[in-house]
Structure formats: C-alpha cells, structure tokens
Design an enzyme around this catalytic site. Sequence first.
Site, short mmCIF file in Angstrom:
data_model
loop_
_atom_site.label_atom_id
_atom_site.label_comp_id
_atom_site.label_asym_id
_atom_site.label_seq_id
_atom_site.Cartn_x
_atom_site.Cartn_y
_atom_site.Cartn_z
N HIS A 39 0.82 -1.21 0.00
CA HIS A 39 0.00 0.00 0.00
C HIS A 39 0.86 1.26 0.00
O HIS A 39 0.33 2.35 -0.19
CB HIS A 39 -1.01 0.00 1.17
CG HIS A 39 -0.45 0.37 2.50
ND1 HIS A 39 -0.05 -0.59 3.42
CD2 HIS A 39 -0.21 1.58 3.08
CE1 HIS A 39 0.39 0.01 4.50
NE2 HIS A 39 0.32 1.33 4.34
N ASP A 102 -0.47 -7.40 1.54
CA ASP A 102 0.15 -6.08 1.63
C ASP A 102 1.68 -6.25 1.72
O ASP A 102 2.29 -6.06 2.78
CB ASP A 102 -0.42 -5.34 2.85
CG ASP A 102 -0.02 -3.87 2.87
OD1 ASP A 102 -0.17 -3.22 3.93
OD2 ASP A 102 0.48 -3.38 1.82
N SER A 204 4.60 2.43 7.93
CA SER A 204 4.22 1.33 7.03
C SER A 204 5.39 0.89 6.15
O SER A 204 6.19 1.72 5.69
CB SER A 204 3.09 1.78 6.10
OG SER A 204 1.92 1.98 6.83
#
Lengths: 254, 438
Positions: A39, A102, A204
């Site tokens: 992502h 992901d 992330s």
Amino acid sequence: IIGGKDAPPGSFPWQAMTIISGRAGGALLGDRWILTAAHTVFPKGQSESEETQTLEQVAEKAEIFLGHTVVTELFKLGNRPVRRLFVHPDYNPNDEHNFDGDIALIELRDPVTLGPDVLPVCLPDPGNSSFYVPGWMGYASGFGVEKNILANKLKYAPIPVASQVMCQDWLQGKKINRRDPVFTANMFCAGSPNEGKDTCQGDSGGALTVRDPVTQRWVATGIVSWGIGCGKGYGFYTKVINYLDWVKGIVGKD
Amino acid sequence: SMPTSKKLYGEVKSPNYPKPYPDNNITTWDISVPKGFRVKLNFWQFDLEPSEACQYDYVKITADKQDLGRYCGQADSITGNHPRGKEFLSTGNHMQLLFHSDFSNEENGVVVFYKGFLAYYQAIDLDECVKGNDIEDGPRCQHFCHNYVGGYFCSCQPGYRLQSDLHTCRVDCSNELFTEPSGYLSSPGYPQSYPAELQCNYSIRVEKGMTITLKFLEPFEIDDHPQVRCPYDQLKIQAGQKTIGEFCGTVPPRNIETNSSSVDILFLTDESGLSRGWKIWYSTERIRCPQPVPNDDSTIIKAPQPIYRYQDYFIVTCKTGYNLMEADEKLASFTSVCQDDGTWHRPMPRCEIVNCDTPRILKNGDFDYVSQKKNNNYQSVVRYRCNEPYYHLVTNTGSDTYTCSPQGSWKDQNGEEEIPACLPVCGLPDSPILEIQR
C-alpha cells in the site's frame, strides 16, 4: 512509532525510508532489495485518476534512502534509484478494508555497499513459525508519526506478538469506512491496547523484527501494515513467512 | 716409266699384252696406293722367256727400297723363276715393277713368242699400330694406337691429353672434377714419380649440406726442404673460401674435415724431382650443426641426439607452467632444422614462466597472496576473502584458494576458474539495541 526510543546508529541498519506516495518504511534484503508494504506503492483509497499509474512510472518517481538514523542526514546520503517494483498479486488497492497481500519488493538499480549503517535483515526460516507465537517480542522501527509529529529520527519500539483471538475480538465493532476490517491468515497482530507501544502512519512498510535466540540474527517476521488508530490498540502486520515463496521467486538467488 | 695414280686397285701388264711383248724393252711401273695402305700384287698371267737367273727377260719387283725378286719363265719351265701364285706385299704404299726384254726370243734358232704378264694390285690396309710396320713420317703413338682402314689415330692413358702432334701424351690434370659421394684422387702416375712442371687442379663438388673429409694414404711423398717449407712442389687444399693449407714432405697430413661441400686441390710441381706423389681418399657426410643448448632450465629438447646433421631437426617444449617464446611471440610449438650450411634455421627459443595477471577483483572482498612469491606467476596462490562482517564468502566448490595454473588462469583446487562471491550477511548489526532498564 508510538512509545518508542531513538534508535542508536547501526541498530536497525536495514531500515529504509521510502517516499513514493508519502513517507513510508522498508527493510533491506540482500544488497539491492527493499521489502515494504504494497500500500506504500499503490495506496488504497486513491481517486480514479491516480490509480492508472504503472509500476514503471511509480518506480521512476520513488525515492529510497538508506544509511542513517537522522532524517536530514539520511537525505544527504542521497536517493537510491529504483530499477523495478513488484507488488503482490493478492493486494487489492481498491479494497480499503482488506490488507491481505500487503507486501511489495523494490529492486534498487545499484547494489548498496554494506557497512555498519547499511545491512540487510534476515527472512524467517519457512519451517519455523515460533516467532509468531503470542508474546514473542518483536521490534518495530520507523520514521513515522508520534504524537502527530513526523519523526526526524529513526525510532523503535518493542512490540510483542499478540493473540490472534484477542485481536479479532478487539476488532469486533470497529469499522473502516463503515465496513468491518478483514484480518486474514496472512496477517498477525502485535502490541496491546494498553501498552502504548505501536507503529503509526509513516511506519508502514518497515519491518517488525525479532532476534533469533539461536543465531542471534535479526529476522523480519512482519511488515507494518495497518491499524485503527495508533498506540491504543493492536497493530496489524503482514505475515512474512507466508510470502517467502513469492519473495524468493522474485529475488531469486539473492 | 708409267706411274699409276693412287687408286685402291689396278692392273699392270706387259707391253702389247696379250700379244707377245717386244724385244729390247724396259718398262717400269710405279704403283702407288693412298697413304695408310699397302700394295698387294698378284700375277694372273706370267709368260716370259725362261733363263738361268732370269738374265734375258725378267720382271723385277721392288718396294720400300727392298728387292722383292726377279722373275721370268713359264709355269712349267725348268729354268727361270716363275712367280706362280705368290703375293707381293709392300710395307709402304709404293711398289715398283720393272720389265726387261732382251734383243731376241730364240730357242734353238726358232723364234718363240712370249705373251708377257698380267698382274693386279690392290691396296690393303696398313696396320700402323703393329710394331715393325714402318711409318714414313712421324713417331708412333706414345700411349695407345688405334688402327682403321686407311689410317690410325692415337689416344692417351687417363689423366693424359693427346698433344697437337696427335702422337704424344702429356699429363692432363688441369681440370679434374669429382662429384661422387666418395672416391680416390692422386698425383699423376701414383705411386710412380709424378711428372715435372705440373699444374694439376682437382675439384670435389658434392651436394650442399654435405661435408667432405680427406684422408691421405701412404706413401706420401712431395719434394720438400728441411729449412724452407715446400719450396719445390706444393699440394694446396682449399675448402670453399677457406684455405686449409699447403702440404709437402713424406708425412701424410692428418684427416681433414673440411666442413664444406666444395674442395679444390692444387698440385704444383717444378722442373725436377723423383717423389712418388700422393693419394687421397675423400668421403662425404651430412654437415653437422652445433649441438642445441637450452637457454634455461625450463627448456626441454625432445629426444636429444648426440650429433645433429643436415636435415636433422630438434623439437623444443617447456616445463609445465612455462610458455615457449620467440622474441615476444608465444609459440604453440617449436622445431628447428639443420640447414645445408651447418646452421639452425631458427635459434633456440626461451621458456617464460606463465603469468596469470592480477586475480579477478572480488566485489566487496579482496584477496591475499598465500604463496611465498607474491607475484602472479605460475604456482602463485591467492586466497579470497570478504569484507566481514557485512559480507561472507560463498564459494562454488568449497575452495577459496586459487592457484595460477599452467594455462595462465587462476583456478581453485577443483580446477574451476569462477571466483567466489561475497554475499550480504543479514541480521547482525554492529550495534544492536541493548535494553538496560527493566
């Protein structure tokens, strides 16, 4: 990183900062691969006009930084040009509730020279899932937000693996855009609603690492993926051990 | 007097023959045949008045100033001297006949008519080569005489030449040529005394690449002087452009290896002397080339021979780990052939130790020389290592050590050329976090 500390120089030498569609993290594999979250390459919730970018176009605009714990110094070391991007086919940028798949790989154009501040992280042994046993202490690192302030130094926090059941229970009633979030077998959770140690936006793609007590090597067991809020609940991480075949298929002999 | 022309045959008859001859007649015939022939005369018919001692009518024959007889009478007469079938042969090419008749031919008062004679003569070859056949002019052949019909010629012994008088022979040794692989040559008349005033020139010419060896035989005698070297007669020997020496005396020179395919021997004698001369046996063999000698310890001559001669060759190789070099060029092989002038067509090459150049650079690593000699020559050894602790060495076959091979490349213990790789070491930071507070 919520509730963390400044990472001493050379303590997380695999930590990368990626700036693709915003600041994110990544982990060095070998000497020219960056393990990150899908992502960070193709963010979810993009408008239709932004979704049409190709991997080649994203690769061209991506900026990767390695080799320092201080952001300004990190930038001074210079960007590492990207050769290719690989996003897991299971990742669906259009499904905001489901972060399954992901995971992504970034291939640098030029191999990096390893040293005290640039060193790869290990991947887990496919036959050993002990690192995912609840309570196993992992360490998350990143340049992400704390107290709403984007970090100017690399931070880290010890975050134990949490019980899947407890995480599932905790997710009950919580919504992402009015829909139930999806917790798949390709994910695991870590942290605690009470401990105050968590990852947050900007983290992330970074690795959740554990230290193998036998080999003393640091192993990336998870990739910082999603959560609801920061520091007040569990964080959810991509389960790296489930994607080893995919990684090895791309990375090859490396 | 009737001379006959020099025909090969002819007829002689008495006057008026076959009618009775006249009285009081004297007729002479001078028979001549060409030089180189003799006259042979036969009487076919002979009818003259017989008389005691042929005092009345007769035919007298002479040749070469010799009287061959006086003849008269008839075949059956008691008195007289009938020639019958006798052949009259001259030594030279002339014969004279004289016919004489007296004043009458009466017997007991009766006139008797006698027919006379009819004779034929022919020229027969004079063998001038037979001893006793006098030759009017000139000496006999000094050496060999060869007769033929109507003449003769002379020839000489080998080594002699017929002179312009076509009779005498003189030693001819001015241009003797020998081309066989071996043979004898000697002074004229050897072992008899050699003639005076000689200028003999003997040439030996054999195929290029062969060398001539001269061996002097006994007896060896050339006029000499105790104080002055070879003042009278000399035997000079030259091989190609090089003068071997001048010889005389009674001690034969030692064998001479001329190292040449061309030898000239000049023998000069003065106006006197009784020495017996000399004789040489010459032989040939392929010329020798110098023994090939390696330039260094690494050079190997394959199957070396004790002697190398024309058309022989030698092959050179090098020890393992050495390259065969000629100037700056590396050779795959080397052969040199012994030429016809006794030299090698290529000089000895040299052997240079193999050099593998600098070992390949190992990315994120380095190498160290393990061998004592820290060069890149044959048998040098290097060991690769990585920049630890960030990289570790990964080998192909388990070997991190490489040796400079005879082929000029670095090879590991399994003969592989591929160098190892330095791969990243994961998960071992220099400064891992250390939690103190508990």
